[in-house]
Design a protein around this motif. Structure first.
Motif, mmCIF file in Angstrom:
data_model
loop_
_atom_site.group_PDB
_atom_site.id
_atom_site.type_symbol
_atom_site.label_atom_id
_atom_site.label_comp_id
_atom_site.label_asym_id
_atom_site.label_seq_id
_atom_site.Cartn_x
_atom_site.Cartn_y
_atom_site.Cartn_z
ATOM 1 N N LEU A 218 0.846 -1.191 0.000
ATOM 2 C CA LEU A 218 0.000 0.000 0.000
ATOM 3 C C LEU A 218 0.880 1.238 0.000
ATOM 4 O O LEU A 218 1.763 1.368 0.855
ATOM 5 C CB LEU A 218 -0.900 0.020 1.237
ATOM 6 C CG LEU A 218 -1.940 -1.102 1.336
ATOM 7 C CD1 LEU A 218 -2.443 -1.219 2.769
ATOM 8 C CD2 LEU A 218 -3.090 -0.857 0.381
ATOM 9 N N ARG A 219 0.664 2.140 -0.939
ATOM 10 C CA ARG A 219 1.478 3.348 -0.979
ATOM 11 C C ARG A 219 0.610 4.586 -0.763
ATOM 12 O O ARG A 219 -0.531 4.669 -1.220
ATOM 13 C CB ARG A 219 2.248 3.458 -2.299
ATOM 14 C CG ARG A 219 1.392 3.576 -3.534
ATOM 15 C CD ARG A 219 2.276 3.539 -4.785
ATOM 16 N NE ARG A 219 1.484 3.810 -5.987
ATOM 17 C CZ ARG A 219 1.202 5.019 -6.424
ATOM 18 N NH1 ARG A 219 1.613 6.075 -5.768
ATOM 19 N NH2 ARG A 219 0.496 5.194 -7.525
ATOM 20 N N LYS A 220 1.187 5.540 -0.069
ATOM 21 C CA LYS A 220 0.464 6.758 0.281
ATOM 22 C C LYS A 220 0.234 7.622 -0.951
ATOM 23 O O LYS A 220 1.156 7.884 -1.721
ATOM 24 C CB LYS A 220 1.255 7.549 1.323
ATOM 25 C CG LYS A 220 0.568 8.811 1.790
ATOM 26 C CD LYS A 220 1.388 9.503 2.866
ATOM 27 C CE LYS A 220 0.751 10.817 3.290
ATOM 28 N NZ LYS A 220 1.535 11.499 4.351
ATOM 29 N N VAL A 221 -1.030 8.067 -1.114
ATOM 30 C CA VAL A 221 -1.371 8.911 -2.263
ATOM 31 C C VAL A 221 -2.045 10.208 -1.847
ATOM 32 O O VAL A 221 -2.401 11.030 -2.695
ATOM 33 C CB VAL A 221 -2.279 8.156 -3.263
ATOM 34 C CG1 VAL A 221 -1.524 7.002 -3.891
ATOM 35 C CG2 VAL A 221 -3.571 7.668 -2.590
ATOM 36 N N GLY A 222 -2.258 10.418 -0.548
ATOM 37 C CA GLY A 222 -2.896 11.652 -0.099
ATOM 38 C C GLY A 222 -3.093 11.639 1.403
ATOM 39 O O GLY A 222 -2.891 10.625 2.060
ATOM 40 N N SER A 223 -3.482 12.775 1.939
ATOM 41 C CA SER A 223 -3.751 12.889 3.370
ATOM 42 C C SER A 223 -5.219 12.632 3.647
ATOM 43 O O SER A 223 -6.062 12.659 2.755
ATOM 44 C CB SER A 223 -3.354 14.272 3.886
ATOM 45 O OG SER A 223 -4.109 15.272 3.232
ATOM 46 N N ALA A 224 -5.527 12.371 4.916
ATOM 47 C CA ALA A 224 -6.896 12.105 5.346
ATOM 48 C C ALA A 224 -7.195 12.911 6.592
ATOM 49 O O ALA A 224 -6.274 13.307 7.322
ATOM 50 C CB ALA A 224 -7.090 10.618 5.625
ATOM 51 N N PRO A 225 -8.462 13.176 6.875
ATOM 52 C CA PRO A 225 -8.819 13.908 8.102
ATOM 53 C C PRO A 225 -8.367 13.153 9.344
ATOM 54 O O PRO A 225 -8.157 11.939 9.318
ATOM 55 C CB PRO A 225 -10.353 13.982 8.040
ATOM 56 C CG PRO A 225 -10.683 13.798 6.607
ATOM 57 C CD PRO A 225 -9.645 12.872 6.059
ATOM 58 N N ILE A 226 -8.242 13.872 10.428
ATOM 59 C CA ILE A 226 -7.808 13.280 11.684
ATOM 60 C C ILE A 226 -8.830 12.274 12.204
ATOM 61 O O ILE A 226 -10.031 12.536 12.229
ATOM 62 C CB ILE A 226 -7.580 14.388 12.727
ATOM 63 C CG1 ILE A 226 -6.339 15.187 12.347
ATOM 64 C CG2 ILE A 226 -7.440 13.832 14.130
ATOM 65 C CD1 ILE A 226 -6.113 16.392 13.195
ATOM 66 N N MET A 227 -8.352 11.099 12.593
ATOM 67 C CA MET A 227 -9.172 10.035 13.181
ATOM 68 C C MET A 227 -10.317 9.622 12.256
ATOM 69 O O MET A 227 -11.489 9.596 12.654
ATOM 70 C CB MET A 227 -9.698 10.461 14.548
ATOM 71 C CG MET A 227 -8.613 10.849 15.540
ATOM 72 S SD MET A 227 -7.397 9.534 15.818
ATOM 73 C CE MET A 227 -8.324 8.455 16.896
ATOM 74 N N ALA A 228 -9.988 9.269 11.028
ATOM 75 C CA ALA A 228 -10.996 8.823 10.062
ATOM 76 C C ALA A 228 -11.527 7.443 10.449
ATOM 77 O O ALA A 228 -10.756 6.528 10.726
ATOM 78 C CB ALA A 228 -10.386 8.765 8.660
ATOM 79 N N THR A 229 -12.844 7.304 10.478
ATOM 80 C CA THR A 229 -13.461 6.046 10.895
ATOM 81 C C THR A 229 -14.043 5.231 9.748
ATOM 82 O O THR A 229 -14.376 4.063 9.943
ATOM 83 C CB THR A 229 -14.585 6.307 11.921
ATOM 84 O OG1 THR A 229 -15.601 7.123 11.313
ATOM 85 C CG2 THR A 229 -14.047 7.003 13.155
#
Length: 366
Positions: A218-229
């Motif tokens: 799995l490679r990182k392609v972007g950021s996500a909001p804090i504590m994504a559920t």
């Protein structure tokens, strides 16, 4: 929130930390103003048409952690419990009553945290994906798994769950282990994504072709909001949504935010998915008899995600194209679409203070 089997006390402590952080953050005047703004936004959203779709009637559904709409059967919904519940999922009707229960053959349920539903582009059959990706110790597991199952075609209530075969895909992150609760599959490309649940969360893309005989990176392609559920793709693949405890954020592609959408107040917001027509979101919570709400997407969000003619080569790019993903994983690294800044700061402070206690409890409960 996921938990490792045998560490119920740790799970409860983590939940308490998060709850305490929220209260602590509200002590300042700025945080209070932000909280009032959130409340007003939530009230406006409910006035715009949020509605209770159903509540789960089956008392075995105690920790609904994943939610998906059947891609081939009308008014049919799927859910599964959090960890320690076995590799079991439920097919639920529009009245919230269980129509059938299924078990995955040979599967584990270490910490199931999310699911997705798609259609096979060749056969048109429904496909269900179950993500065993929870890791409350952020790297304790050497790998995580996602199970692929052909959607059932018959639904009968029996004393024992119907057993279904599943294909297991193992994954490892290119940058080390992470806790995650969101899984989504792009219906246009078939590419799978995992969204980490962290103070600095990320969206990770799986390889275009998954291998069942080895780890998939799995490679990182972007950021996500804090504590994504949780996370889900729109049915037409035009956009996707990421849920947090407080709200939901719609993205065109990783790194390109469209809008933040207020959510109904829930005890512990755990799941999100789209309605079949893509006009609204469905969101749920943990707990016995927990509710599922239908939240209409604002008109401006629908307008901005509507398909557009491909006027240039750039516009015609698939959302799942690797080049587009890399291009959009850029200046959004420090953005927070899920929680007000003051709450973030308070959470970080409380989390730092709690780290030692969590480690102590984990060692005592081994």
């Amino acid at each position: 929130m996921g938990s490792r089997p045998g560490n119920v006390m740790t799970r409860g402590f983590v939940v308490a930390v998060l709850a305490g952080a929220t209260v602590f953050a509200g002590a300042g005047a700025g945080a209070e103003a932000e909280a009032r703004a959130e409340a007003r936004a939530g009230a406006e959203a409910r006035a715009d048409g949020d509605a209770l779709l159903f509540t789960f009637k089956d008392r075995r559904i105690t920790e609904s952690s994943g939610l998906a709409v059947s891609p081939t059967h009308k008014d049919l919904y799927y859910t599964h419990n959090d960890s320690s519940a076995g590799p079991v999922f439920y097919a639920v009707g529009p009245n919230g009553r269980t129509r059938a229960t299924f078990t995955l053959r040979g599967a584990e349920a270490r910490d199931w945290e999310g699911m997705a539903a798609t259609k096979d582009p060749v056969t048109g059959a429904g496909v269900l994906w179950f993500a065993d990706i929870g890791d409350n110790f952020d790297g304790a597991w050497p790998d995580v798994s996602v199970y692929k199952v052909t959607e059932p075609t018959t639904f009968t209530r029996t004393a024992l769950p119907t057993i279904l075969p599943a294909v297991r895909y193992r994954f490892r992150y290119e940058d080390g282990g992470h806790n995650a609760e969101g899984v989504m599959v792009n219906p246009r490309t078939g590419r799978l994504y995992i969204v980490s649940k962290e103070f600095s969360g990320s969206v990770y893309a799986a390889p275009k072709r998954l291998r069942a005989d080895r780890d998939n990176v799995l490679r990182k392609v972007g950021s996500a909001p804090i504590m994504a559920t949780d996370a889900a793709y729109a049915p037409d693949g035009s956009s996707f949504v990421i849920r947090t405890y407080f709200s939901a954020t719609v993205y065109r592609v990783p790194g390109e935010q469209i809008a933040r959408v207020s959510m109904p107040a829930l005890d512990q917001a755990e799941s999100i998915t789209y309605t079949p027509d893509g006009q609204a979101l469905l969101t749920g919570s943990e707990g016995t008899g927990s509710p599922v709400y239908r939240v209409p997407l604002p008109a401006d969000v629908l307008q901005r995600t509507a398909p557009k003619p491909a006027a240039t080569p750039m516009a015609s790019r698939s959302i799942g194209d690797d080049t587009a993903l890399v291009a959009n994983a850029r200046a959004d690294e420090d953005a927070d679409a899920g929680v007000p800044g003051s709450v973030v700061a308070a959470w970080l402070a409380v989390a730092a203070a709690a780290t030692g206690m969590i480690t102590f409890i984990a060692r005592r409960t081994r």
